[in-house]
Design an enzyme around this catalytic site. Sequence first.
Site, mmCIF file in Angstrom:
data_model
loop_
_atom_site.group_PDB
_atom_site.id
_atom_site.type_symbol
_atom_site.label_atom_id
_atom_site.label_comp_id
_atom_site.label_asym_id
_atom_site.label_seq_id
_atom_site.Cartn_x
_atom_site.Cartn_y
_atom_site.Cartn_z
ATOM 1 N N ARG A 81 18.796 -63.231 10.738
ATOM 2 C CA ARG A 81 17.700 -62.719 11.569
ATOM 3 C C ARG A 81 17.388 -61.271 11.222
ATOM 4 O O ARG A 81 16.220 -60.869 11.184
ATOM 5 C CB ARG A 81 18.048 -62.861 13.051
ATOM 6 N N LYS A 183 13.420 -58.488 15.626
ATOM 7 C CA LYS A 183 14.180 -57.724 16.623
ATOM 8 C C LYS A 183 14.002 -56.231 16.327
ATOM 9 O O LYS A 183 14.855 -55.582 15.717
ATOM 10 C CB LYS A 183 15.649 -58.132 16.602
ATOM 11 N N GLU A 219 9.131 -65.191 27.172
ATOM 12 C CA GLU A 219 10.471 -64.605 27.249
ATOM 13 C C GLU A 219 10.778 -64.117 28.660
ATOM 14 O O GLU A 219 9.883 -63.887 29.481
ATOM 15 C CB GLU A 219 10.603 -63.446 26.248
#
Length: 338
Positions: A81, A183, A219
Amino acid sequence: MSSEIDWSKLGFDYIKTDKRFLAVWRDGAWQPGTLTEDNVLHISEGSTALHYGQQCFEGLKAYRCKDGSVNLFRPDQNAARMARSCDRTLMPSVPTDMFIDACQQVVRANDRFIPPYGTGGALYLRPFVIGVGDNIGVRTAPEFIFSVFCIPVGPYFKGGMKPHNFLVSGYDRAAPNGTGAAKVGGNYAASLMPGLEAKKRGFADAIYLDPISHTKIEEVGSANLFAITEDGKFVTPKSNSVLPGITRLSLMQLAKERLGLDVIEGDVFIDKLDAYKEAGACGTAAVITPIGGIEHNGKLHVFHSETEVGPVTKKLYNELIGIQTGTIEGPAGWIVKV
Protein backbone atom coordinates in the site's frame (compact mmCIF):
# COMPACT_ATOMS: atom_id res chain seq x y z
CA MET A 1 11.59 4.09 30.63
CA SER A 2 9.67 0.87 29.94
CA SER A 3 9.89 -0.08 33.61
CA GLU A 4 7.99 3.13 34.37
CA ILE A 5 5.17 2.44 31.93
CA ASP A 6 1.85 1.44 33.43
CA TRP A 7 0.72 -1.00 30.73
CA SER A 8 -2.88 -0.82 31.97
CA LYS A 9 -3.05 2.92 31.29
CA LEU A 10 -1.51 3.08 27.82
CA GLY A 11 -3.48 5.11 25.32
CA PHE A 12 -2.67 6.15 21.76
CA ASP A 13 -0.12 8.87 22.50
CA TYR A 14 3.42 9.64 21.39
CA ILE A 15 6.11 8.09 23.58
CA LYS A 16 9.75 8.43 22.61
CA THR A 17 11.27 4.97 22.23
CA ASP A 18 14.93 3.97 21.92
CA LYS A 19 15.55 3.66 18.18
CA ARG A 20 14.00 4.44 14.81
CA PHE A 21 15.05 3.53 11.25
CA LEU A 22 16.09 6.20 8.75
CA ALA A 23 17.11 5.96 5.08
CA VAL A 24 17.64 8.65 2.43
CA TRP A 25 16.93 8.48 -1.31
CA ARG A 26 19.33 10.48 -3.45
CA ASP A 27 21.04 10.10 -6.83
CA GLY A 28 18.34 7.71 -7.98
CA ALA A 29 18.53 5.10 -5.21
CA TRP A 30 17.81 4.41 -1.55
CA GLN A 31 20.98 4.64 0.51
CA PRO A 32 21.63 2.05 3.24
CA GLY A 33 19.45 2.84 6.23
CA THR A 34 20.43 2.93 9.87
CA LEU A 35 18.94 2.91 13.36
CA THR A 36 19.24 6.19 15.24
CA GLU A 37 18.38 7.51 18.68
CA ASP A 38 17.54 10.95 17.25
CA ASN A 39 13.76 11.46 17.03
CA VAL A 40 14.07 14.87 15.35
CA LEU A 41 14.16 15.15 11.54
CA HIS A 42 16.53 17.72 10.07
CA ILE A 43 15.13 18.81 6.70
CA SER A 44 15.31 21.75 4.30
CA GLU A 45 12.84 24.59 4.76
CA GLY A 46 12.01 24.08 1.08
CA SER A 47 10.98 20.43 1.48
CA THR A 48 7.99 19.50 -0.68
CA ALA A 49 6.51 17.58 2.26
CA LEU A 50 6.07 20.89 4.08
CA HIS A 51 4.69 22.97 1.21
CA TYR A 52 2.96 20.62 -1.21
CA GLY A 53 2.07 17.62 0.92
CA GLN A 54 4.38 15.20 -0.87
CA GLN A 55 4.37 12.47 1.75
CA CYS A 56 2.64 9.26 2.76
CA PHE A 57 2.61 6.97 5.78
CA GLU A 58 1.57 3.58 7.10
CA GLY A 59 0.48 2.05 10.40
CA LEU A 60 0.95 -1.52 11.62
CA LYS A 61 1.46 -3.33 14.91
CA ALA A 62 3.79 -5.83 16.55
CA TYR A 63 2.24 -8.13 19.15
CA ARG A 64 3.82 -9.99 22.04
CA CYS A 65 2.69 -13.63 22.04
CA LYS A 66 2.10 -15.95 24.99
CA ASP A 67 5.43 -17.74 24.35
CA GLY A 68 7.32 -14.43 24.38
CA SER A 69 7.82 -14.24 20.61
CA VAL A 70 6.71 -11.23 18.58
CA ASN A 71 4.30 -11.13 15.62
CA LEU A 72 4.13 -8.57 12.84
CA PHE A 73 0.72 -8.64 11.18
CA ARG A 74 0.76 -8.65 7.35
CA PRO A 75 3.62 -6.15 6.84
CA ASP A 76 3.81 -7.11 3.17
CA GLN A 77 0.37 -5.57 2.67
CA ASN A 78 1.47 -2.32 4.31
CA ALA A 79 4.56 -2.30 2.08
CA ALA A 80 2.40 -2.78 -1.01
CA ARG A 81 0.00 0.00 0.00
CA MET A 82 2.87 2.38 0.73
CA ALA A 83 4.29 1.63 -2.72
CA ARG A 84 0.93 2.59 -4.26
CA SER A 85 0.83 5.80 -2.21
CA CYS A 86 4.38 6.64 -3.32
CA ASP A 87 3.46 6.06 -6.97
CA ARG A 88 0.43 8.35 -6.61
CA THR A 89 2.55 11.18 -5.15
CA LEU A 90 5.60 10.76 -7.43
CA MET A 91 7.90 9.42 -4.73
CA PRO A 92 10.28 6.46 -5.03
CA SER A 93 8.67 3.36 -3.54
CA VAL A 94 10.33 1.43 -0.75
CA PRO A 95 11.02 -2.20 -1.75
CA THR A 96 9.00 -4.73 0.26
CA ASP A 97 12.11 -6.44 1.65
CA MET A 98 13.52 -3.10 2.79
CA PHE A 99 10.20 -2.10 4.36
CA ILE A 100 9.79 -5.35 6.34
CA ASP A 101 13.45 -5.42 7.39
CA ALA A 102 13.21 -1.84 8.67
CA CYS A 103 10.11 -2.73 10.69
CA GLN A 104 11.82 -5.79 12.16
CA GLN A 105 14.92 -3.77 13.09
CA VAL A 106 12.79 -1.18 14.88
CA VAL A 107 10.81 -3.81 16.79
CA ARG A 108 13.97 -5.63 17.91
CA ALA A 109 15.65 -2.37 18.96
CA ASN A 110 12.61 -1.39 21.04
CA ASP A 111 11.73 -4.81 22.45
CA ARG A 112 11.41 -3.44 25.99
CA PHE A 113 8.55 -1.20 24.86
CA ILE A 114 6.37 -4.04 23.55
CA PRO A 115 3.41 -4.41 25.94
CA PRO A 116 3.29 -7.84 27.61
CA TYR A 117 0.94 -10.54 26.35
CA GLY A 118 -2.48 -10.25 27.93
CA THR A 119 -2.41 -6.49 28.51
CA GLY A 120 -4.28 -5.78 25.29
CA GLY A 121 -1.49 -3.48 24.13
CA ALA A 122 0.83 -3.61 21.13
CA LEU A 123 3.81 -1.83 19.59
CA TYR A 124 2.49 0.53 16.93
CA LEU A 125 4.82 1.16 13.97
CA ARG A 126 4.63 4.30 11.84
CA PRO A 127 6.58 4.04 8.55
CA PHE A 128 6.56 7.15 6.36
CA VAL A 129 8.12 8.67 3.24
CA ILE A 130 8.54 12.44 2.80
CA GLY A 131 9.89 14.66 0.04
CA VAL A 132 12.84 16.75 1.25
CA GLY A 133 15.74 18.82 -0.06
CA ASP A 134 16.12 22.39 -1.28
CA ASN A 135 13.15 23.20 -3.53
CA ILE A 136 10.40 25.77 -3.96
CA GLY A 137 8.66 24.92 -7.24
CA VAL A 138 5.61 22.65 -7.52
CA ARG A 139 7.45 19.51 -8.55
CA THR A 140 8.70 16.29 -7.07
CA ALA A 141 11.44 16.57 -4.44
CA PRO A 142 15.16 16.07 -5.18
CA GLU A 143 15.55 13.78 -2.12
CA PHE A 144 13.35 11.63 0.11
CA ILE A 145 13.41 10.21 3.61
CA PHE A 146 12.00 6.82 4.59
CA SER A 147 11.67 6.32 8.32
CA VAL A 148 9.98 3.95 10.78
CA PHE A 149 9.39 4.78 14.42
CA CYS A 150 7.29 3.02 17.05
CA ILE A 151 5.29 3.67 20.20
CA PRO A 152 3.65 1.32 22.69
CA VAL A 153 -0.12 1.65 22.57
CA GLY A 154 -2.85 0.29 24.79
CA PRO A 155 -6.10 -1.42 23.87
CA TYR A 156 -8.36 0.94 21.96
CA PHE A 157 -11.33 -0.13 24.06
CA LYS A 158 -11.02 0.51 27.79
CA GLY A 159 -13.16 -2.08 29.53
CA GLY A 160 -13.83 -4.04 26.35
CA MET A 161 -15.53 -3.40 23.05
CA LYS A 162 -18.44 -1.00 23.22
CA PRO A 163 -20.60 0.40 20.40
CA HIS A 164 -20.10 4.04 19.42
CA ASN A 165 -22.37 6.43 17.54
CA PHE A 166 -21.25 8.40 14.48
CA LEU A 167 -22.46 11.52 12.71
CA VAL A 168 -22.74 11.85 8.93
CA SER A 169 -20.72 14.87 7.79
CA GLY A 170 -21.56 17.32 5.06
CA TYR A 171 -17.85 17.63 4.24
CA ASP A 172 -16.01 15.46 1.72
CA ARG A 173 -12.96 13.50 2.86
CA ALA A 174 -11.44 13.23 -0.63
CA ALA A 175 -12.15 14.14 -4.25
CA PRO A 176 -13.75 11.55 -6.60
CA ASN A 177 -10.53 11.00 -8.56
CA GLY A 178 -8.18 12.38 -5.93
CA THR A 179 -5.96 10.78 -3.30
CA GLY A 180 -8.62 9.03 -1.22
CA ALA A 181 -7.16 5.58 -1.92
CA ALA A 182 -3.63 6.71 -0.97
CA LYS A 183 -2.57 7.02 2.66
CA VAL A 184 -1.46 10.65 2.51
CA GLY A 185 -1.67 13.35 5.14
CA GLY A 186 -3.96 15.63 3.13
CA ASN A 187 -6.86 13.20 3.54
CA TYR A 188 -6.48 13.41 7.29
CA ALA A 189 -6.07 17.19 7.33
CA ALA A 190 -9.42 17.37 5.53
CA SER A 191 -11.02 15.25 8.26
CA LEU A 192 -9.88 17.29 11.27
CA MET A 193 -12.68 19.88 11.22
CA PRO A 194 -15.63 17.52 10.60
CA GLY A 195 -14.18 15.07 13.12
CA LEU A 196 -13.98 17.75 15.79
CA GLU A 197 -17.50 18.95 15.03
CA ALA A 198 -18.84 15.41 15.44
CA LYS A 199 -17.01 14.94 18.76
CA LYS A 200 -18.32 18.28 20.07
CA ARG A 201 -21.81 16.91 19.49
CA GLY A 202 -21.07 13.76 21.46
CA PHE A 203 -20.29 11.38 18.58
CA ALA A 204 -17.18 9.21 18.21
CA ASP A 205 -16.32 10.66 14.80
CA ALA A 206 -17.69 11.74 11.43
CA ILE A 207 -18.91 9.51 8.61
CA TYR A 208 -18.13 10.56 5.04
CA LEU A 209 -20.41 9.99 2.07
CA ASP A 210 -19.32 9.64 -1.55
CA PRO A 211 -18.24 13.06 -2.88
CA ILE A 212 -20.31 12.86 -6.07
CA SER A 213 -23.85 11.96 -4.97
CA HIS A 214 -23.60 12.12 -1.15
CA THR A 215 -25.83 9.04 -0.97
CA LYS A 216 -23.34 6.26 -0.12
CA ILE A 217 -21.15 5.73 2.93
CA GLU A 218 -17.44 5.66 2.12
CA GLU A 219 -15.43 5.90 5.36
CA VAL A 220 -15.92 6.20 9.10
CA GLY A 221 -13.54 8.81 10.48
CA SER A 222 -10.11 7.43 9.57
CA ALA A 223 -11.38 3.85 9.33
CA ASN A 224 -13.18 1.59 6.87
CA LEU A 225 -16.82 0.56 7.23
CA PHE A 226 -18.32 -2.92 7.20
CA ALA A 227 -21.92 -3.95 7.74
CA ILE A 228 -23.76 -7.25 8.18
CA THR A 229 -27.03 -7.61 6.28
CA GLU A 230 -30.19 -9.10 7.77
CA ASP A 231 -29.58 -12.23 5.70
CA GLY A 232 -25.97 -12.58 6.89
CA LYS A 233 -23.83 -10.98 4.18
CA PHE A 234 -20.65 -9.00 4.92
CA VAL A 235 -20.72 -5.72 2.98
CA THR A 236 -18.02 -3.05 2.70
CA PRO A 237 -17.98 0.05 0.45
CA LYS A 238 -16.15 -0.07 -2.87
CA SER A 239 -14.93 3.25 -4.25
CA ASN A 240 -11.85 4.86 -5.77
CA SER A 241 -11.92 7.28 -2.82
CA VAL A 242 -11.79 4.61 -0.10
CA LEU A 243 -8.48 3.68 1.53
CA PRO A 244 -7.94 -0.08 1.04
CA GLY A 245 -7.40 -0.98 4.69
CA ILE A 246 -5.34 -4.01 5.73
CA THR A 247 -7.81 -4.77 8.55
CA ARG A 248 -10.70 -4.46 6.09
CA LEU A 249 -8.96 -6.83 3.67
CA SER A 250 -8.33 -9.30 6.48
CA LEU A 251 -11.91 -9.19 7.78
CA MET A 252 -13.24 -9.82 4.27
CA GLN A 253 -11.20 -13.02 4.07
CA LEU A 254 -12.06 -14.14 7.60
CA ALA A 255 -15.77 -13.45 7.09
CA LYS A 256 -15.75 -15.67 4.03
CA GLU A 257 -13.38 -18.45 5.09
CA ARG A 258 -13.93 -18.68 8.84
CA LEU A 259 -17.52 -17.50 9.29
CA GLY A 260 -18.92 -18.69 5.95
CA LEU A 261 -20.42 -15.31 5.05
CA ASP A 262 -20.96 -13.98 1.55
CA VAL A 263 -18.63 -10.99 1.12
CA ILE A 264 -19.69 -8.05 -1.03
CA GLU A 265 -17.74 -4.94 -1.99
CA GLY A 266 -20.48 -2.57 -3.05
CA ASP A 267 -22.66 0.40 -2.19
CA VAL A 268 -23.91 1.10 1.33
CA PHE A 269 -26.66 3.68 0.84
CA ILE A 270 -27.22 6.06 3.72
CA ASP A 271 -31.00 5.90 3.26
CA LYS A 272 -31.10 2.08 3.32
CA LEU A 273 -29.48 1.30 6.67
CA ASP A 274 -32.46 -0.87 7.63
CA ALA A 275 -30.87 -3.60 5.49
CA TYR A 276 -28.11 -4.09 8.09
CA LYS A 277 -28.31 -5.71 11.51
CA GLU A 278 -24.72 -4.85 12.55
CA ALA A 279 -22.07 -2.36 11.50
CA GLY A 280 -18.52 -1.51 12.46
CA ALA A 281 -15.48 0.60 11.67
CA CYS A 282 -12.20 -1.24 11.17
CA GLY A 283 -8.56 -0.19 11.10
CA THR A 284 -5.14 -0.87 12.57
CA ALA A 285 -5.56 1.29 15.67
CA ALA A 286 -8.95 0.02 16.82
CA VAL A 287 -9.14 -3.30 14.97
CA ILE A 288 -12.94 -3.06 15.13
CA THR A 289 -15.11 -0.27 16.54
CA PRO A 290 -18.72 -1.50 16.73
CA ILE A 291 -21.17 1.10 15.42
CA GLY A 292 -24.19 1.52 17.66
CA GLY A 293 -25.92 4.12 15.55
CA ILE A 294 -25.49 6.61 12.71
CA GLU A 295 -27.13 10.02 12.77
CA HIS A 296 -28.12 11.50 9.40
CA ASN A 297 -30.29 14.58 8.88
CA GLY A 298 -31.20 14.65 12.56
CA LYS A 299 -32.29 11.01 12.79
CA LEU A 300 -30.31 8.30 14.60
CA HIS A 301 -30.41 4.84 13.04
CA VAL A 302 -29.50 2.14 15.58
CA PHE A 303 -28.14 -1.20 14.39
CA HIS A 304 -27.83 -4.16 16.79
CA SER A 305 -27.63 -2.06 19.97
CA GLU A 306 -26.14 1.13 21.38
CA THR A 307 -24.76 -0.83 24.35
CA GLU A 308 -24.11 -4.42 23.23
CA VAL A 309 -21.78 -5.71 20.49
CA GLY A 310 -23.44 -7.80 17.78
CA PRO A 311 -22.58 -11.51 17.58
CA VAL A 312 -20.98 -11.43 14.10
CA THR A 313 -18.87 -8.38 14.95
CA LYS A 314 -17.72 -10.09 18.15
CA LYS A 315 -16.74 -13.27 16.28
CA LEU A 316 -14.75 -11.31 13.71
CA TYR A 317 -12.96 -9.34 16.42
CA ASN A 318 -12.03 -12.42 18.44
CA GLU A 319 -10.79 -14.25 15.34
CA LEU A 320 -8.60 -11.37 14.18
CA ILE A 321 -7.16 -10.58 17.62
CA GLY A 322 -6.46 -14.28 18.15
CA ILE A 323 -4.47 -14.45 14.92
CA GLN A 324 -2.53 -11.27 15.67
CA THR A 325 -1.52 -12.42 19.17
CA GLY A 326 -0.76 -16.00 18.15
CA THR A 327 -3.55 -17.88 19.94
CA ILE A 328 -5.33 -18.73 16.68
CA GLU A 329 -3.64 -20.01 13.52
CA GLY A 330 -3.96 -17.47 10.74
CA PRO A 331 -3.99 -17.89 6.97
CA ALA A 332 -0.62 -18.57 5.37
CA GLY A 333 1.68 -15.56 5.22
CA TRP A 334 -0.29 -13.33 7.59
CA ILE A 335 2.20 -13.45 10.44
CA VAL A 336 5.89 -12.50 10.19
CA LYS A 337 7.97 -13.38 13.22
CA VAL A 338 10.42 -10.74 14.40
